[in-house]
Design an enzyme around this catalytic site. Sequence first.
Site, PDB file in Angstrom:
ATOM      1  N   ASN A 107       0.807  -1.226   0.000  1.00 36.21           N
ATOM      2  CA  ASN A 107       0.000   0.000   0.000  1.00 36.21           C
ATOM      3  C   ASN A 107       0.839   1.274   0.000  1.00 36.21           C
ATOM      4  OD1 ASN A 107      -2.508   1.590   0.380  1.00 36.21           O
ATOM      5  ND2 ASN A 107      -1.506   2.105   2.316  1.00 36.21           N
ATOM      6  N   HIS A 108       2.029   1.196   0.596  1.00 35.20           N
ATOM      7  CA  HIS A 108       2.802   2.434   0.757  1.00 35.20           C
ATOM      8  C   HIS A 108       4.292   2.131   0.813  1.00 35.20           C
ATOM      9  CE1 HIS A 108       1.314   0.950   4.729  1.00 35.20           C
ATOM     10  NE2 HIS A 108       2.605   0.986   5.003  1.00 35.20           N
ATOM     11  N   ASP A 205       0.405  -6.690   3.823  1.00 31.33           N
ATOM     12  CA  ASP A 205       0.002  -5.635   4.746  1.00 31.33           C
ATOM     13  C   ASP A 205      -1.150  -4.783   4.193  1.00 31.33           C
ATOM     14  OD1 ASP A 205       0.823  -4.094   7.216  1.00 31.33           O
ATOM     15  OD2 ASP A 205       1.045  -2.498   5.738  1.00 31.33           O
ATOM     16  N   GLU A 253      -3.768  -9.078   5.434  1.00 30.84           N
ATOM     17  CA  GLU A 253      -4.346  -8.331   6.550  1.00 30.84           C
ATOM     18  C   GLU A 253      -5.549  -7.554   6.009  1.00 30.84           C
ATOM     19  OE1 GLU A 253      -3.123  -4.947   9.833  1.00 30.84           O
ATOM     20  OE2 GLU A 253      -2.491  -4.735   7.766  1.00 30.84           O
TER      21      GLU A 253
HETATM   22  C1  NOJ Z   1      -0.530  -3.050   9.515  1.00 33.06           C
HETATM   23  C2  NOJ Z   1       0.637  -3.380  10.365  1.00 33.06           C
HETATM   24  O1  NOJ Z   1       0.335  -4.539  11.118  1.00 33.06           O
HETATM   25  C3  NOJ Z   1       0.882  -2.175  11.244  1.00 33.06           C
HETATM   26  O2  NOJ Z   1       1.847  -2.448  12.223  1.00 33.06           O
HETATM   27  C4  NOJ Z   1       1.270  -1.021  10.370  1.00 33.06           C
HETATM   28  O3  NOJ Z   1       1.373   0.152  11.149  1.00 33.06           O
HETATM   29  C5  NOJ Z   1       0.254  -0.766   9.258  1.00 33.06           C
HETATM   30  N1  NOJ Z   1      -0.201  -1.964   8.644  1.00 33.06           N
HETATM   31  C6  NOJ Z   1       0.829   0.126   8.180  1.00 33.06           C
HETATM   32  O4  NOJ Z   1       1.798  -0.589   7.448  1.00 33.06           O
END
Ligand code: NOJ
Length: 563
Positions: A107-108, A205, A253
Amino acid sequence: MRITETADLWYKNAIVYCIDPETFLDSDGDGIGDLNGLAQRVDYLAEIGVTCLWLMPFYPSPRRDNGYDIADMYGVDPRYGNHGDFVELVRIAHDRGLRVIIDLVINHTSDQHPWFRKARASKDNPYRDFYVWRSDTPPDTSEESMFPDSENGIWTHDEKTGEWYLHHFLHTQPDLNTANPQVRDAIAKTMGFWLQLGVDGFRVDAVPFAINQTTFEGHDKNELEEPHDYLRSLRAFLARRSSGNGAAIMLGEVNLPHEEQLTFFGGSDGDQLTMQFDFYTNQKTFLALARQDAAPLIEALNSRPKDIGVEPQYANFLRNHDELTLDLLPEDEQNEVLDTFGPEEEHRFAGRGLRRRLPPMFDGDPRRLKMAYSLLFALPGTPVLFYGEEIGMGENLEVDGREAVRTPMQWTDEKNGGFSSAAPSKLARQVTEGPYGPAHVNAADCRRNKDSLLHHITRLAKRYRESPELGWGDYAVLDQPNPSVLAHHVTWKDRSMVLLHNLGAEPVVVPLTLEEEEPGTQLLDLMSEESCELDQDSSTESQLDGYGYRWLRIKRADDPRLV
Ligand code: NOJ
């Protein structure tokens, strides 16, 4: 019966263990955990019965978000080692029968990533379109930020070019423009690189953000017709690149209700994420634990989509490296969990979750903890542990924010809990002190104590692995009269089990009728020496202590397994 199929879709009855390399074991005394340290502990993990390591980000990063702000997706941060150490780790893990998956952040990137540095250099830079920009002043988006305690919204103004860029997380984590085919190719290429170095897949992620509508609508000439095509293309790429090596996975996730998760599996085609964490069941489990009433958990299990096909799989967890987020629960239910397990302001994170590990939430009650981990392994799906859970580590509330649950692994009662020989002031993160500190909670002591949580989890892992019906089977919640009890039945091919968990502190008697089983069938408790037999009506009764649990294997005459 084809037990051999379980080797093909290995993740369906895997035991996943999440490690932050920074805080696991420091092998060179600089105060920072490293890949070589991790390699020293693969045997410890194999002994527990872990079958898959999930490595949190180890890439070069300014670490504004614990490494989820990546500056080079192909790199290894020199603080943790180098590519040689990475290959050594994967190799020893494979030799010990463990697979390795790594975090993939689609995503980033970090704002320090060369792509973003170039993108912000000028509006006509070829990398400009790797990120999402807008020229008009954004409206108030404070409600949309994932980090409302540190960001005012999801757009930040870039001085040099006078436009705003999108970031759902920190402003130092600009969102990639995943509608741009070049970005998609670049991410796939990264996957190809790590697969070539031997990994068995990825924990992906923040998946919904990567195909979110703000990225896809109106800001890009390359828009995809269907955002989920992006996930389909990554899955197809993964299948091509990992064929011959055993299936590699994408464990996503996706913190969304079950119905929406279905689209991330790819609906009945099952051609997107291989696995997803079951956030909904996780949050309802905590509500059930808080109320000592199984009903919310039963509702969650019953609401899982049933038509997801053979390949997709749910990953279950109790705690992870983030706050215990409760955002899928209505406000009154959130408050019940917060009031029960996080009564103090310091227990909470950003108003929406708990920055705690499980043992302190249960006031250290060993019976309740053992029941909760039994439940984790007994839920239909694949269990995921966060490092330190197996020994009952607590959080360190002295540390800021979510770092409270990311303290160094406690190996011994020696200096720095055996994590590092460096001076305590040099450690990547402060070691937990007090009743959950290494003096009282450490892996070496747990190994010596047969009643420890470590031994309990090792036993659960063994039983889970020899019971593929837990990862593969169909399940049904059984009717019984005790509100505090979850009774469920799992079946795969000719294997079946009944699992009983008492979420309450009072002992109960659970009457069971298994109509499809023959009178006289034995129910063998895999967690104790006890067993019982179905009577003429195919019924029996089972006693459960307060916070008791039973794993009852239905032993039919032709069952090939040893008991
Ligand atoms: C999910 C991750 O588990 C978390 O730790 C993180 O801050 C965010 N995604 C952004 O990458």
